[in-house]
Every structure is written in structure tokens, then in C-alpha cells.
Scaffold this motif. Structure first.
Motif, short mmCIF file in Angstrom:
data_model
loop_
_atom_site.label_atom_id
_atom_site.label_comp_id
_atom_site.label_asym_id
_atom_site.label_seq_id
_atom_site.Cartn_x
_atom_site.Cartn_y
_atom_site.Cartn_z
N GLY A 177 0.77 -1.23 0.00
CA GLY A 177 0.00 0.00 0.00
C GLY A 177 0.80 1.28 0.00
N ASN A 229 -7.84 1.77 1.97
CA ASN A 229 -7.19 0.46 2.05
C ASN A 229 -8.00 -0.62 1.32
OD1 ASN A 229 -4.77 1.08 3.44
ND2 ASN A 229 -5.91 1.28 5.34
N ILE A 272 -7.20 0.01 -2.23
CA ILE A 272 -5.84 -0.43 -2.55
C ILE A 272 -5.83 -1.93 -2.89
CG2 ILE A 272 -3.61 -0.96 -1.46
CD1 ILE A 272 -3.78 1.84 -0.16
N SER A 324 -1.90 -9.41 -2.74
CA SER A 324 -1.77 -8.73 -1.46
C SER A 324 -2.96 -9.15 -0.60
CB SER A 324 -1.72 -7.21 -1.63
OG SER A 324 -1.44 -6.58 -0.39
N VAL A 337 -1.51 -4.81 3.78
CA VAL A 337 -1.77 -3.38 3.60
C VAL A 337 -1.80 -2.65 4.92
CG1 VAL A 337 -3.50 -1.71 2.82
CG2 VAL A 337 -2.93 -3.68 1.38
#
Length: 251
Positions: free
Chosen positions: A146, A218, A221, A232, A237
Motif C-alpha cells: 500500500g 485500504n 488499494i 496482497s 496493507v
């Protein structure tokens, strides 16, 4: 002579838009195309913009689907060799920023994009620095967690947008993160960090205030990484907050 397109997007920001526009006008580089996209503001923003219409290449005022839709309109209109974004709460750190940006592209013809650092200032006192966001320690693998370089300092050759696409409009506050991920990590363009401060930002923008914004950005992201087939997860993150202040943020 390299032409630089600076795109400013604004919605209901009558108090600071003039400051932002003036920081473009005061640049000592002569070949700047300034494009201002207003999202059909209901306050006096458009009236403020029109005070500078002889210095602005293009002014558009119409409804949009959010900040990234507005930026995309500007990119489609831009005719510069290099494109950058200067939002209505932001302004150039000094009058020679564009000169220094152009020199980097002149020095290395293969360079596709560059970025630098930003300082956050108080909204009511731009001389008072709250903190500095440094892109110095950014590496592309950090995008998976992130992290990103300072997007307000990101200047890219126009051909990148033609080749790899514009900002995603389905992301409301992480569209810049997705574009940087796509350009820097997925497409592996040639870029360079410049140890300088190019932009000052008034604190409290769309992606810098409130817990709700933290949660939303987030979540976006994670979506941005998935869009680019980069693995991910939320643990990755959110782990950035354990060490975010080291290296990237300076008081």
C-alpha cells in the motif's frame, strides 16, 4: 521545447483555487499548458477561475463522476509532452519547479516518469509545515503493502496514458495508487526519484482525513492490486502502519 500540461481539478473550492492557479502562472517555464476542470461547482469557484482565463489554456465546468473522471477529461484534452496533476488545494513549492522537471526529461530521453516529495501545510497558514512525505525510500515492491510515491509530484510522458490507459473511475480515492501500480510495477516503465520538494498540499484532502477514509482507501488499494494481478491482502496493507512513519513521514 518540451511542453508540460498541468491539470487542475476542482469542485466547490472557491477559497484556494486562485492560490493554486497563481502558482502555475508564476512558474518561470514558458511552455506550460494549464487545463482546469471544474465539476460544476455550486459556489463561486468558477467565477474565481474566470479571473485567470487569459492565463489558462482550457477551462471546463460540467458535472463529472468524481476526481479521476475529471482528471481523465484533462488528460484527453492535454497536448503536452509531459503531464502532471496539481489539485486545487495544492500549489508548487517555488517558481522553478517545472524548470527542474523539464531538465530531468531533457537529461534522459528514455525516462518515462519522475516523482519527488511533498510537504503538507496548514490550511489557514501555508507557511506552517505540518509534515513532509518523502518518496526517497519507495521501491516498487512496496506497492504490494500500500505504499506509493507522492502522486502530486508524478509527471509522466503523455505516451504512457495513450499506451497503458487513464485513471480508473470506479475507484474514488485510490485511483492514483492503481495508476502508479499499473505504470511502475506492472508495466515496469523507466522512472526516477528526484530528491526535491515540488508540491505543497493543504492538509485534509480526500485521502488524508478521517478513519472512514483510511478504511476506504485500504479497501480500494486491495482492489487496485487485484486489478493488476498483484497479490496482497488486508494484513499486508494494514501492516504498513507499523512502520509508515519511518523514512516516509517527517515532521
Amino acid at each position: 521545447m518540451i511542453k508540460v500540461s498541468v491539470i487542475t481539478v476542482v469542485f466547490n473550492n472557491e477559497k484556494t483555487i486562485a492560490y493554486s492557479i497563481n502558482s502555475v502562472i508564476n512558474q518561470h517555464y514558458s511552455n506550460i499548458e494549464h487545463i482546469v476542470i471544474d465539476g460544476n461547482s455550486s459556489d463561486d469557484t468558477l467565477q474565481e477561475i474566470k479571473k485567470f482565463e487569459t492565463s489558462i489554456h482550457t477551462i471546463i465546468s460540467e458535472p463529472d463522476q468524481g476526481i479521476y473522471d475529471a482528471i481523465n477529461k484533462g488528460i484527453k484534452l492535454a497536448s503536452g509532452d509531459v503531464i502532471g496533476i496539481l489539485n486545487s488545494d495544492d500549489f508548487f513549492a517555488d517558481n522553478f519547479v517545472i524548470n527542474r522537471i523539464v531538465e530531468e526529461f531533457k537529461r534522459d530521453k528514455e525516462l518515462a516518469a519522475i516523482y519527488s516529495n511533498v510537504t503538507f501545510v496548514k490550511r489557514d497558514n501555508v507557511e506552517k509545515i505540518k509534515r513532509t512525505y518523502s518518496s526517497k525510500y519507495f521501491r516498487t515492491w512496496m506497492l504490494r503493502f500500500g505504499f506509493q510515491p507522492a502522486h502530486p509530484t508524478f509527471y509522466a510522458k503523455r505516451e504512457l496514458f495513450d499506451k497503458y490507459g487513464l485513471y480508473r473511475t470506479d475507484l474514488k480515492i485510490a485511483g492514483d495508487f492503481e495508476l502508479l501500480t499499473r505504470f511502475l510495477l506492472k508495466k515496469k516503465i523507466k522512472f526516477r526519484y528526484i530528491d526535491d520538494i515540488w508540491v505543497k498540499m493543504r492538509a485534509g484532502g480526500a485521502s488524508t482525513s478521517g478513519m472512514k477514509s483510511v478504511i476506504k482507501i485500504n479497501q480500494e488499494i486491495i482492489k487496485a492490486l487485484k486489478y493488476n494481478n498483484i497479490y496482497s491482502n488486508l494484513i499486508f496493507v494494514y501492516s504498513k502502519y507499523l512502520f509508515k512513519w519511518w523514512g516516509f513521514i517527517r515532521k
